[in-house]
Design an enzyme around this catalytic site. Structure first.
Site, mmCIF file in Angstrom:
data_model
loop_
_atom_site.group_PDB
_atom_site.id
_atom_site.type_symbol
_atom_site.label_atom_id
_atom_site.label_comp_id
_atom_site.label_asym_id
_atom_site.label_seq_id
_atom_site.Cartn_x
_atom_site.Cartn_y
_atom_site.Cartn_z
ATOM 1 N N LYS A 143 1.400 -4.448 -2.625
ATOM 2 C CA LYS A 143 -0.054 -4.291 -2.459
ATOM 3 C C LYS A 143 -0.705 -4.417 -3.817
ATOM 4 O O LYS A 143 -0.233 -3.810 -4.787
ATOM 5 C CB LYS A 143 -0.371 -2.899 -1.919
ATOM 6 N N ASP A 171 -0.712 -8.562 -1.311
ATOM 7 C CA ASP A 171 -1.765 -8.309 -0.329
ATOM 8 C C ASP A 171 -2.910 -7.579 -1.007
ATOM 9 O O ASP A 171 -2.754 -6.444 -1.454
ATOM 10 C CB ASP A 171 -1.193 -7.460 0.815
ATOM 11 N N GLU A 200 -2.279 -12.324 0.325
ATOM 12 C CA GLU A 200 -3.130 -12.178 1.507
ATOM 13 C C GLU A 200 -4.552 -11.836 1.084
ATOM 14 O O GLU A 200 -4.754 -10.857 0.369
ATOM 15 C CB GLU A 200 -2.611 -11.054 2.413
ATOM 16 N N ASP A 223 -5.208 -12.931 6.787
ATOM 17 C CA ASP A 223 -4.810 -11.795 7.614
ATOM 18 C C ASP A 223 -6.042 -11.310 8.390
ATOM 19 O O ASP A 223 -6.210 -11.651 9.561
ATOM 20 C CB ASP A 223 -4.220 -10.688 6.711
ATOM 21 N N LYS A 245 -0.865 -9.602 13.291
ATOM 22 C CA LYS A 245 -0.605 -8.203 13.651
ATOM 23 C C LYS A 245 -0.913 -8.095 15.139
ATOM 24 O O LYS A 245 -2.075 -7.914 15.532
ATOM 25 C CB LYS A 245 -1.517 -7.281 12.837
HETATM 26 O O1 LIG Z 1 2.453 -6.660 6.377
HETATM 27 C C1 LIG Z 1 3.353 -5.841 6.077
HETATM 28 O O2 LIG Z 1 4.358 -6.167 5.431
HETATM 29 C C2 LIG Z 1 3.256 -4.415 6.497
HETATM 30 C C3 LIG Z 1 1.991 -4.027 7.190
HETATM 31 C C4 LIG Z 1 0.825 -3.758 6.256
HETATM 32 O O3 LIG Z 1 0.909 -4.043 5.087
HETATM 33 C C5 LIG Z 1 -0.366 -3.190 6.792
HETATM 34 C C6 LIG Z 1 -0.418 -2.778 8.094
HETATM 35 C C7 LIG Z 1 -1.550 -2.126 8.622
HETATM 36 C C8 LIG Z 1 -2.619 -1.854 7.842
HETATM 37 C C9 LIG Z 1 -2.656 -2.137 6.436
HETATM 38 O O4 LIG Z 1 -2.669 -0.977 5.683
HETATM 39 C C10 LIG Z 1 -1.544 -3.040 5.906
HETATM 40 C C11 LIG Z 1 -2.198 -4.332 5.452
HETATM 41 O O5 LIG Z 1 -3.059 -4.227 4.606
HETATM 42 O O6 LIG Z 1 -1.883 -5.428 5.885
HETATM 43 MG MG LIG Z 2 -3.435 -6.849 4.600
#
Ligand SMILES: O=C(O)CCC(=O)C1=CC=C[C@@H](O)[C@@H]1C(=O)O
Ligand SMILES: [Mg+2]
Length: 332
Positions: A143, A171, A200, A223, A245
């Site tokens: 992140k 991300d 992302e 995303d 997702k």
């Molecule tokens: O994408 C991944 O590897 C794990 C999922 C993930 O990072 C997330 C899932 C749900 C909410 C968010 O906080 C976060 C994201 O930011 O994409």
């Molecule tokens: Mg994200």
């Protein structure tokens, strides 16, 4: 003969899980179990606070309404597909239906991209031991955008220099202005940038993210955009992937459509968690093995919780809440 049960769960989270400025103390959701003759199927409906537009109560009402129709003989995948406005319901019901009808293969890709945070030494050890993907690449996710952009750039450089076979997904969740995104890139040497598989949504707007990709040569992925009204999957310069997702996106049919569109456009489709329980994560891992066999899924979120639910995730030490410990809140 058809039967259905709905269970409600509440799983305590690790202290300090913050989603979009909101502390998530527990992960709450529904499990649906269907029976038809000697077959059964499970699905998870878990709107994610701060991300899903539907509340858990709305989801529960809609799910019970849909199940009542299914019990009368309606096709559940048709009923589920009608829940465009309630993606978590559409997804959970369609997965229960796919399991019941044995359409969801059992092979799972549980080797997801580890989410990196915490102590750098521990991180090096963990990433050093990481197995490669189908192409032998080690892929991890970091992140960025939570602290200083320059610090993010230094951290990414340190990881890529220390581990020459490491590839990173980053991300930023749209958190950077163009200036901050540029500051990040300044601290990542051009020779290292090709090992950033994608970042992302680096910037506040899609247009700024596209400009960032062109200016820096760092690939991007959509995303949040994938779930916005009017979004269409197209190949674009600098775009490497779309993130899916399913809990936030909709039915299995809708997810398959998006995956097929991405593949036709030459883009990777990455199945990713919306912080589902171990039951939902296992189903996402099966979807990934089936529909996106070349992409490591983003499912490393179980550790945010304090227990597993009904189905175990390989090697997780978390205690398991079993089927027998669940009380249905609705049965028909
Ligand atoms: O994408 C991944 O590897 C794990 C999922 C993930 O990072 C997330 C899932 C749900 C909410 C968010 O906080 C976060 C994201 O930011 O994409
Ligand atoms: Mg994200």
């Amino acid at each position: 003969m058809r039967r259905a049960s709905v269970y409600r769960y509440s799983l305590p989270m690790e202290a300090g899980v913050v989603l979009r400025n909101q502390r998530l103390k527990s992960r709450d959701g529904l499990l649906v179990q269907l029976w038809q003759d000697d077959k059964t199927g499970w699905g998870e409906i878990a709107p994610l606070p701060g991300f899903s537009l539907e509340s858990l109560d709305q989801a529960q009402q809609a799910a019970q309404h849909a199940l009542a129709q299914w019990l009368q003989g309606a096709s559940l995948s048709a009923v589920a597909s009608a829940f465009g406005a309630l993606p978590s319901v559409a997804f959970g019901l369609s997965m229960a239906d796919a399991e019941l009808r044995e359409q969801l293969p059992t092979e799972a890709n549980t080797r997801s991209a580890p989410l990196c945070h915490g102590d750098p030494d521990e991180l090096y050890t963990r990433l050093g031991a990481l197995p490669g993907d189908v192409e032998g690449q080690k892929v991890a996710k970091v992140k960025v955008g939570l602290y200083e952009a320059v610090g993010d750039g230094l951290n990414v450089t340190m990881l890529l220099e220390a581990l020459p076979d490491l590839h990173l997904r980053l991300d930023a969740n749209r958190s950077w202005t163009p200036a901050k995104a540029a500051a990040f890139a300044r601290y990542v040497a051009p020779a290292l940038r090709s090992r950033i598989v994608f970042i992302e949504e680096p910037c506040n707007t899609r247009e700024q993210s596209r400009e960032f990709a062109l200016a820096t040569g760092i690939a991007i992925a959509w995303d949040e955009s994938v779930r916005e009204k009017g979004f269409e999957v197209h190949a674009e310069p600098g775009l490497a992937a779309i993130i899916i997702k399913p809990t936030l996106t909709g039915s299995l049919t809708r997810c398959r459509e998006l995956i097929a569109q991405a593949h036709r456009a030459g883009l990777a489709a990455v199945i990713s968690s919306s912080i589902e329980s171990s039951l939902g994560l296992n189903q996402l891992a099966r979807m990934a093995a089936w529909l996106t066999p070349d992409a490591v899924p983003g499912l490393d979120t179980l550790d945010l919780m304090q227990s597993q639910l009904v189905r175990r995730w390989p090697d997780s030490p978390l205690p398991l809440i079993t089927e027998e410990q669940l009380e249905p809140i609705w049965q028909a």
